[in-house]
Write a protein that holds these residues in place. Structure first.
Motif, PDB file in Angstrom:
ATOM      1  N   SER A 255       0.823  -1.206   0.000  1.00  0.00           N
ATOM      2  CA  SER A 255       0.000   0.000   0.000  1.00  0.00           C
ATOM      3  C   SER A 255       0.856   1.255   0.000  1.00  0.00           C
ATOM      4  O   SER A 255       0.566   2.222  -0.715  1.00  0.00           O
ATOM      5  CB  SER A 255      -0.932  -0.002   1.217  1.00  0.00           C
ATOM      6  N   VAL A 256       1.916   1.251   0.792  1.00  0.00           N
ATOM      7  CA  VAL A 256       2.816   2.408   0.831  1.00  0.00           C
ATOM      8  C   VAL A 256       3.459   2.632  -0.534  1.00  0.00           C
ATOM      9  O   VAL A 256       3.531   3.772  -1.037  1.00  0.00           O
ATOM     10  CB  VAL A 256       3.888   2.213   1.915  1.00  0.00           C
ATOM     11  N   ALA A 257       3.925   1.563  -1.158  1.00  0.00           N
ATOM     12  CA  ALA A 257       4.550   1.687  -2.477  1.00  0.00           C
ATOM     13  C   ALA A 257       3.572   2.241  -3.506  1.00  0.00           C
ATOM     14  O   ALA A 257       3.913   3.119  -4.314  1.00  0.00           O
ATOM     15  CB  ALA A 257       5.094   0.334  -2.925  1.00  0.00           C
ATOM     16  N   LEU A 258       2.335   1.746  -3.486  1.00  0.00           N
ATOM     17  CA  LEU A 258       1.330   2.216  -4.440  1.00  0.00           C
ATOM     18  C   LEU A 258       0.968   3.679  -4.198  1.00  0.00           C
ATOM     19  O   LEU A 258       0.734   4.437  -5.150  1.00  0.00           O
ATOM     20  CB  LEU A 258       0.080   1.342  -4.350  1.00  0.00           C
ATOM     21  N   LEU A 259       0.921   4.097  -2.948  1.00  0.00           N
ATOM     22  CA  LEU A 259       0.616   5.488  -2.644  1.00  0.00           C
ATOM     23  C   LEU A 259       1.710   6.422  -3.164  1.00  0.00           C
ATOM     24  O   LEU A 259       1.412   7.499  -3.707  1.00  0.00           O
ATOM     25  CB  LEU A 259       0.440   5.669  -1.139  1.00  0.00           C
ATOM     26  N   ILE A 260       2.950   6.038  -2.999  1.00  0.00           N
ATOM     27  CA  ILE A 260       4.057   6.872  -3.478  1.00  0.00           C
ATOM     28  C   ILE A 260       4.009   6.993  -5.000  1.00  0.00           C
ATOM     29  O   ILE A 260       4.184   8.080  -5.568  1.00  0.00           O
ATOM     30  CB  ILE A 260       5.403   6.294  -3.008  1.00  0.00           C
ATOM     31  N   VAL A 261       3.734   5.873  -5.672  1.00  0.00           N
ATOM     32  CA  VAL A 261       3.642   5.907  -7.132  1.00  0.00           C
ATOM     33  C   VAL A 261       2.435   6.735  -7.567  1.00  0.00           C
ATOM     34  O   VAL A 261       2.491   7.464  -8.574  1.00  0.00           O
ATOM     35  CB  VAL A 261       3.571   4.477  -7.695  1.00  0.00           C
ATOM     36  N   THR A 262       1.335   6.648  -6.812  1.00  0.00           N
ATOM     37  CA  THR A 262       0.130   7.406  -7.146  1.00  0.00           C
ATOM     38  C   THR A 262       0.399   8.901  -7.164  1.00  0.00           C
ATOM     39  O   THR A 262      -0.161   9.642  -7.986  1.00  0.00           O
ATOM     40  CB  THR A 262      -0.990   7.088  -6.133  1.00  0.00           C
TER      41      THR A 262
ATOM     42  N   TRP B 175      -3.460  17.955  -4.887  1.00  0.00           N
ATOM     43  CA  TRP B 175      -3.972  16.619  -4.581  1.00  0.00           C
ATOM     44  C   TRP B 175      -2.864  15.578  -4.505  1.00  0.00           C
ATOM     45  O   TRP B 175      -3.018  14.543  -3.843  1.00  0.00           O
ATOM     46  CB  TRP B 175      -5.008  16.202  -5.628  1.00  0.00           C
ATOM     47  N   ARG B 176      -1.742  15.825  -5.156  1.00  0.00           N
ATOM     48  CA  ARG B 176      -0.654  14.838  -5.138  1.00  0.00           C
ATOM     49  C   ARG B 176      -0.004  14.718  -3.761  1.00  0.00           C
ATOM     50  O   ARG B 176       0.714  13.744  -3.499  1.00  0.00           O
ATOM     51  CB  ARG B 176       0.398  15.194  -6.185  1.00  0.00           C
ATOM     52  N   GLY B 177      -0.228  15.667  -2.899  1.00  0.00           N
ATOM     53  CA  GLY B 177       0.302  15.554  -1.545  1.00  0.00           C
ATOM     54  C   GLY B 177      -0.493  14.604  -0.673  1.00  0.00           C
ATOM     55  O   GLY B 177       0.021  14.115   0.352  1.00  0.00           O
ATOM     56  N   ILE B 178      -1.739  14.285  -1.073  1.00  0.00           N
ATOM     57  CA  ILE B 178      -2.576  13.409  -0.241  1.00  0.00           C
ATOM     58  C   ILE B 178      -2.021  11.988  -0.182  1.00  0.00           C
ATOM     59  O   ILE B 178      -1.931  11.412   0.910  1.00  0.00           O
ATOM     60  CB  ILE B 178      -4.030  13.434  -0.739  1.00  0.00           C
ATOM     61  N   PRO B 179      -1.653  11.359  -1.307  1.00  0.00           N
ATOM     62  CA  PRO B 179      -1.065  10.009  -1.195  1.00  0.00           C
ATOM     63  C   PRO B 179       0.189   9.978  -0.328  1.00  0.00           C
ATOM     64  O   PRO B 179       0.413   9.002   0.404  1.00  0.00           O
ATOM     65  CB  PRO B 179      -0.758   9.640  -2.652  1.00  0.00           C
ATOM     66  N   ILE B 180       0.998  11.032  -0.404  1.00  0.00           N
ATOM     67  CA  ILE B 180       2.188  11.074   0.446  1.00  0.00           C
ATOM     68  C   ILE B 180       1.783  11.174   1.912  1.00  0.00           C
ATOM     69  O   ILE B 180       2.386  10.537   2.792  1.00  0.00           O
ATOM     70  CB  ILE B 180       3.083  12.262   0.054  1.00  0.00           C
ATOM     71  N   PHE B 181       0.750  11.969   2.196  1.00  0.00           N
ATOM     72  CA  PHE B 181       0.256  12.095   3.563  1.00  0.00           C
ATOM     73  C   PHE B 181      -0.248  10.748   4.096  1.00  0.00           C
ATOM     74  O   PHE B 181       0.061  10.366   5.237  1.00  0.00           O
ATOM     75  CB  PHE B 181      -0.867  13.142   3.593  1.00  0.00           C
ATOM     76  N   ILE B 182      -0.991   9.999   3.279  1.00  0.00           N
ATOM     77  CA  ILE B 182      -1.483   8.687   3.707  1.00  0.00           C
ATOM     78  C   ILE B 182      -0.318   7.717   3.897  1.00  0.00           C
ATOM     79  O   ILE B 182      -0.309   6.904   4.824  1.00  0.00           O
ATOM     80  CB  ILE B 182      -2.494   8.129   2.694  1.00  0.00           C
TER      81      ILE B 182
END
Length: 245
Positions: free
Chosen positions: A88-95, A166-173
């Motif tokens: 999940s962390v890897a996918l969020l960073i790529v997102t 919005w790209r900061g949200i995946p990094i925040f999660i």
């Protein structure tokens, strides 16, 4: 006594780790809902098309719970939570660096699949390893963490988007997943129980086992007495003794 104390400490630490993973996983569910207009404008798609991001995530989240649940019954649940958390962390960073809408949609679907079993498996782990008299309290703490994650994902997601887009949200999660990732990494470094190993449940984890054995023993005793009185067959004694213990 030392082994029992060590096992208790390992389970307590693991429970906090899966709670942290569940909090981050629940925060990820609705994290992009508040920024769909931003995504729509940047990606050049309609707002309705942007809404497919939430639908795709939810569909994958629901469909993948069953196979991951079956997989969790066949292997170490804690190890599976670890794998799904790291994925999940890897996918969020790529997102956060998705170049276009199709890539973003595909990543959200994969993210929904990856995080689908974190919460169910954490509940199963608590049920398997927490004594009956404390289980309701621990499950309530876990549900509190899950609810807190939902609030953080929606409330702070909008705040983060105002500052970074919005790209900061995946990094925040992904940062919300950090305590769980550090906890899983610390398991291996500390020399404690590794979450990839299948371990028998210690007796203190299953206080209900003594009660079950006592009930079986009483039933077997009544059946044996009745069988011996009716048939005088010693084989019944062996059969019920095996069943009871």
């Amino acid at each position: 006594m030392t082994d029992t104390t060590s096992a208790r400490d390992d389970v307590s630490r693991n429970i906090y780790i899966v709670m942290a993973a569940g909090l981050a996983g629940s925060a990820n569910i609705r994290s992009l809902d508040s920024v769909l207009p931003q995504i729509s404008g940047e990606m050049g798609v309609s707002l309705g098309q942007a809404a497919y991001l939430g639908a795709g995530y939810a569909l994958a989240y629901g469909l993948c719970q069953l196979p991951f649940g079956m997989l969790g019954d066949r292997m170490n649940r804690l190890f599976l939570v670890k794998v799904l958390t790291c994925l999940s962390v890897a996918l969020l960073i790529v997102t956060a660096f998705a170049p276009n809408y199709p890539a973003l949609l595909g990543l959200r679907i994969l993210a929904g699949a990856a995080s689908s079993a974190i919460i169910p498996l954490s509940i199963s782990y608590i049920g398997d390893n927490v004594p009956f008299e404390r289980r309701q309290m621990v499950l309530a703490m876990n549900m509190t963490a899950i609810t807190t994650g939902m609030v953080l994902g929606q409330a702070f997601g909008g705040i983060v988007a105002d500052v970074t887009g919005w790209r900061g949200i995946p990094i925040f999660i992904a940062l919300l997943y950090l305590p769980a990732v550090v906890g899983f990494w610390g398991q291996k470094r500390s020399g404690g129980a590794r979450c990839g190993e299948t371990q028998p449940i210690a007796p203190w984890h299953r206080p209900w086992a003594d009660r079950e054995n006592a009930i079986l023993a009483r039933r077997a005793g009544r059946s044996v007495c009745r069988g011996r009185a009716d048939h005088g067959d010693d084989r019944i004694l062996r059969d019920h003794a095996d069943a009871a213990f």
